[in-house]
Design a protein around this motif. Structure first.
Motif, PDB file in Angstrom:
ATOM      1  N   SER A  31      31.474  42.504  46.535  1.00  0.00           N
ATOM      2  CA  SER A  31      31.326  41.061  46.305  1.00  0.00           C
ATOM      3  C   SER A  31      31.334  40.277  47.613  1.00  0.00           C
ATOM      4  O   SER A  31      31.459  39.048  47.588  1.00  0.00           O
ATOM      5  CB  SER A  31      32.456  40.563  45.395  1.00  0.00           C
ATOM      6  N   GLN A  32      31.256  40.988  48.752  1.00  0.00           N
ATOM      7  CA  GLN A  32      31.226  40.380  50.084  1.00  0.00           C
ATOM      8  C   GLN A  32      32.552  39.729  50.480  1.00  0.00           C
ATOM      9  O   GLN A  32      32.586  38.910  51.389  1.00  0.00           O
ATOM     10  CB  GLN A  32      30.085  39.362  50.194  1.00  0.00           C
ATOM     11  N   HIS A  33      33.636  40.096  49.813  1.00  0.00           N
ATOM     12  CA  HIS A  33      34.971  39.693  50.251  1.00  0.00           C
ATOM     13  C   HIS A  33      35.501  40.814  51.145  1.00  0.00           C
ATOM     14  O   HIS A  33      36.350  41.622  50.753  1.00  0.00           O
ATOM     15  CB  HIS A  33      35.888  39.454  49.046  1.00  0.00           C
ATOM     16  N   TYR A  58      49.933  37.499  39.859  1.00  0.00           N
ATOM     17  CA  TYR A  58      49.688  38.227  38.619  1.00  0.00           C
ATOM     18  C   TYR A  58      48.509  39.179  38.721  1.00  0.00           C
ATOM     19  O   TYR A  58      47.948  39.602  37.709  1.00  0.00           O
ATOM     20  CB  TYR A  58      49.483  37.238  37.464  1.00  0.00           C
ATOM     21  N   GLY A  59      48.098  39.512  39.946  1.00  0.00           N
ATOM     22  CA  GLY A  59      47.152  40.599  40.163  1.00  0.00           C
ATOM     23  C   GLY A  59      45.689  40.226  40.134  1.00  0.00           C
ATOM     24  O   GLY A  59      44.835  41.111  39.978  1.00  0.00           O
ATOM     25  N   THR A  60      45.336  38.952  40.317  1.00  0.00           N
ATOM     26  CA  THR A  60      43.929  38.538  40.291  1.00  0.00           C
ATOM     27  C   THR A  60      43.239  38.936  41.588  1.00  0.00           C
ATOM     28  O   THR A  60      43.784  38.733  42.674  1.00  0.00           O
ATOM     29  CB  THR A  60      43.819  37.017  40.109  1.00  0.00           C
ATOM     30  N   THR A  61      42.047  39.499  41.507  1.00  0.00           N
ATOM     31  CA  THR A  61      41.312  39.905  42.698  1.00  0.00           C
ATOM     32  C   THR A  61      40.759  38.680  43.424  1.00  0.00           C
ATOM     33  O   THR A  61      40.682  37.589  42.865  1.00  0.00           O
ATOM     34  CB  THR A  61      40.153  40.844  42.329  1.00  0.00           C
ATOM     35  N   ALA A  62      40.367  38.884  44.691  1.00  0.00           N
ATOM     36  CA  ALA A  62      40.001  37.764  45.563  1.00  0.00           C
ATOM     37  C   ALA A  62      38.844  36.954  44.996  1.00  0.00           C
ATOM     38  O   ALA A  62      38.897  35.716  44.959  1.00  0.00           O
ATOM     39  CB  ALA A  62      39.645  38.289  46.955  1.00  0.00           C
ATOM     40  N   GLN A  63      37.774  37.622  44.548  1.00  0.00           N
ATOM     41  CA  GLN A  63      36.598  36.864  44.118  1.00  0.00           C
ATOM     42  C   GLN A  63      36.883  36.074  42.847  1.00  0.00           C
ATOM     43  O   GLN A  63      36.391  34.946  42.677  1.00  0.00           O
ATOM     44  CB  GLN A  63      35.389  37.793  43.929  1.00  0.00           C
ATOM     45  N   ARG A  64      37.687  36.619  41.938  1.00  0.00           N
ATOM     46  CA  ARG A  64      38.005  35.900  40.714  1.00  0.00           C
ATOM     47  C   ARG A  64      38.994  34.766  40.988  1.00  0.00           C
ATOM     48  O   ARG A  64      38.897  33.683  40.401  1.00  0.00           O
ATOM     49  CB  ARG A  64      38.564  36.870  39.668  1.00  0.00           C
ATOM     50  N   THR A 101      39.930  50.677  43.138  1.00  0.00           N
ATOM     51  CA  THR A 101      38.778  50.121  42.427  1.00  0.00           C
ATOM     52  C   THR A 101      38.569  48.654  42.782  1.00  0.00           C
ATOM     53  O   THR A 101      37.441  48.212  43.046  1.00  0.00           O
ATOM     54  CB  THR A 101      38.984  50.279  40.916  1.00  0.00           C
ATOM     55  N   ASN A 102      39.657  47.875  42.776  1.00  0.00           N
ATOM     56  CA  ASN A 102      39.549  46.458  43.132  1.00  0.00           C
ATOM     57  C   ASN A 102      39.069  46.285  44.569  1.00  0.00           C
ATOM     58  O   ASN A 102      38.321  45.347  44.875  1.00  0.00           O
ATOM     59  CB  ASN A 102      40.895  45.761  42.947  1.00  0.00           C
ATOM     60  N   ALA A 103      39.519  47.176  45.459  1.00  0.00           N
ATOM     61  CA  ALA A 103      39.114  47.076  46.866  1.00  0.00           C
ATOM     62  C   ALA A 103      37.607  47.243  47.015  1.00  0.00           C
ATOM     63  O   ALA A 103      36.936  46.440  47.688  1.00  0.00           O
ATOM     64  CB  ALA A 103      39.848  48.128  47.693  1.00  0.00           C
ATOM     65  N   VAL A 104      37.058  48.278  46.396  1.00  0.00           N
ATOM     66  CA  VAL A 104      35.615  48.505  46.501  1.00  0.00           C
ATOM     67  C   VAL A 104      34.852  47.393  45.794  1.00  0.00           C
ATOM     68  O   VAL A 104      33.795  46.944  46.252  1.00  0.00           O
ATOM     69  CB  VAL A 104      35.247  49.885  45.934  1.00  0.00           C
ATOM     70  N   ASN A 105      35.401  46.900  44.680  1.00  0.00           N
ATOM     71  CA  ASN A 105      34.762  45.798  43.968  1.00  0.00           C
ATOM     72  C   ASN A 105      34.716  44.545  44.831  1.00  0.00           C
ATOM     73  O   ASN A 105      33.713  43.820  44.859  1.00  0.00           O
ATOM     74  CB  ASN A 105      35.531  45.526  42.667  1.00  0.00           C
ATOM     75  N   GLU A 106      35.793  44.267  45.566  1.00  0.00           N
ATOM     76  CA  GLU A 106      35.808  43.118  46.469  1.00  0.00           C
ATOM     77  C   GLU A 106      34.817  43.305  47.614  1.00  0.00           C
ATOM     78  O   GLU A 106      34.146  42.356  48.027  1.00  0.00           O
ATOM     79  CB  GLU A 106      37.220  42.899  47.005  1.00  0.00           C
ATOM     80  N   LEU A 107      34.726  44.507  48.131  1.00  0.00           N
ATOM     81  CA  LEU A 107      33.771  44.769  49.211  1.00  0.00           C
ATOM     82  C   LEU A 107      32.341  44.536  48.737  1.00  0.00           C
ATOM     83  O   LEU A 107      31.520  43.954  49.470  1.00  0.00           O
ATOM     84  CB  LEU A 107      33.939  46.201  49.724  1.00  0.00           C
TER      85      LEU A 107
END
Length: 416
Positions: free
Chosen positions: A230-232, A29-35, A222-228
């Motif tokens: 967040s050190q993911h 359902y589209g949840t990013t890695a850190q969440r 946006t999610n990709a840069v946000n994960e980066l």
């Protein structure tokens, strides 16, 4: 109704299976890695499990152990291959509710599994038709927000409807899913060029981009840069590569149409005209907000919240940009919508994604990234392409900064 079985009576294997199913659904359902990892770790702890999750856009590794047994005695590792997830706000909210009920003891694991399985019912013909209509409405609305002439708006809307049909076909024919973006872009560009050659001049690139707006990977970027940030790093790099590949496929399809038109001597007339009055922009914003509520598959009762969030993100960035500059407007919108999503999750105990995701969809840099590639290819000018791609970087930086400081302004108590 029978009382749910207490968690203390659930077997070790049953608790693991529940966490695995929960993780698979949050991923789908589209949840990013850190969440996702934060949510899974929190639920596993409540179920008296030690869990070390590792998530990326195409799979997960989950390692479990029982803290009541000696180290190594109960270790279980699951490697799961999954397709990239798509935003589905209704199913995300329902999955979150089921997990909350299990943790609170209101629902047993067997009942939770049954309720989750009920979410897998195939879409009805009505929901499929609404999705197709939403593609057309989104394309029409974005063209209206840009104040393009009526013919440009109509062409973008017609292209959007047919692209929505392509998406439905790709879901039934998996082989068509891989070249979907290239085929859709080639089709939208071809229709735009034919109209511009034989009917009337069009804002060529802008109409093409408006037609393809829903396929653009701005949210993924946006999610990709946000994960980066967040050190993911692995997940962020993989998601960034996937988003870049999608932009490339859209650019390839568009360029093929342009080259074919040039080969057959099609003389498409290009103009730069935005003659619409201001009311068209506001009406189009309402239509766009509704279209994104449908595309994100929100629950009907959440439509007003989703639409308000999408419209608020655009309006804050627009007026903030007029006052302080475009990057500052995007930063301000992302900051306020992230904080609003966290507040919604904190006080209403529902996923903040219902506010956060639609709130930033009108800010993401997908259209700017495709325009940059098209400018680079059409003009064969590195400087022009660099200027357009630099604009993408500025949008991304402002957007991610807003997400980070929004979480700092009002920290989230819940991972979703």
């Amino acid at each position: 109704m029978s009382n749910p079985s207490p968690l203390s009576a659930a077997s070790y294997a049953a608790r693991i299976n529940f966490v695995i199913e929960l993780a698979e659904r949050l991923h789908a359902y589209g949840t990013t890695a850190q969440r996702l990892e934060g949510a899974i770790s929190a639920v596993a702890q409540q179920l008296r499990l030690e869990c070390e999750p590792w998530s990326n856009p195409t799979g997960m590794i989950l390692t479990f152990s029982d803290p009541q047994r000696p180290p190594g005695d109960s270790d279980t590792t699951r490697v799961i291959r999954l397709p990239p997830g798509e935003n589905d706000l209704y199913r995300l909210a329902e999955t979150d509710r089921i997990a909350e009920d299990v943790v609170a003891g209101r629902l047993g694991l067997a009942e939770a599994h049954a309720q989750m399985s009920a979410l897998d019912k195939p879409p009805t013909w009505r929901s499929r038709a609404m999705q197709v209509l939403a593609y057309g409405l989104a394309a029409t609305a974005i063209a209206g927000v840009l104040r393009l002439p009526w013919l440009d708006i109509a062409v973008a809307g017609a292209n959007g409807l047919l692209i929505g049909l392509f998406v439905q076909v790709s879901e039934a024919q998996p082989r068509f899913k891989e070249p979907l973006e290239a085929v859709a872009a080639m089709f939208a560009a071809s229709v735009t060029l034919l109209i511009a050659a034989y009917v009337a001049p069009l804002n060529q690139n802008t109409v093409i981009i408006a037609s393809l707006i829903v396929l653009l990977p701005g949210m993924a970027l946006t999610n990709a840069v946000n994960e980066l940030t967040s050190q993911h790093l692995v997940s962020g790099t993989a998601r960034f590569a996937g988003a870049l590949t999608t932009v490339l496929k859209l650019a390839i399809g568009t360029v093929i149409a342009l080259y074919l038109a040039q080969m057959v001597g099609l003389d498409a007339q290009v103009r730069a005209s935005r003659p619409q009055p201001e009311w068209v922009e506001w009406a189009a914003l309402v239509v766009a907000s509704f279209a994104f509520a449908v595309l994100f598959r929100a629950n009907r009762r959440d439509y007003p919240k989703v639409m308000a969030a999408a419209a608020s993100g655009y309006l804050i960035s627009r007026f903030g940009g007029q006052a302080f500059g475009s990057p500052a407007g995007i930063f301000l919108a992302a900051l306020l919508l992230t904080a609003a999503g966290n507040a919604y999750a904190r006080w209403w105990n529902r996923p903040g994604a219902i506010i956060r995701v639609p709130g930033i969809i009108m800010l993401v840099p997908g259209s700017a990234s495709l325009r940059g590639f098209l400018t680079l290819i059409q003009q064969q000018d590195i400087d022009a392409g660099q200027a357009a791609l630099l604009a993408v970087l500025n949008i991304l930086l402002a957007l991610v900064a807003g997400l980070l400081f929004g979480n700092l302004l009002l920290p989230a108590r819940r991972n979703l």
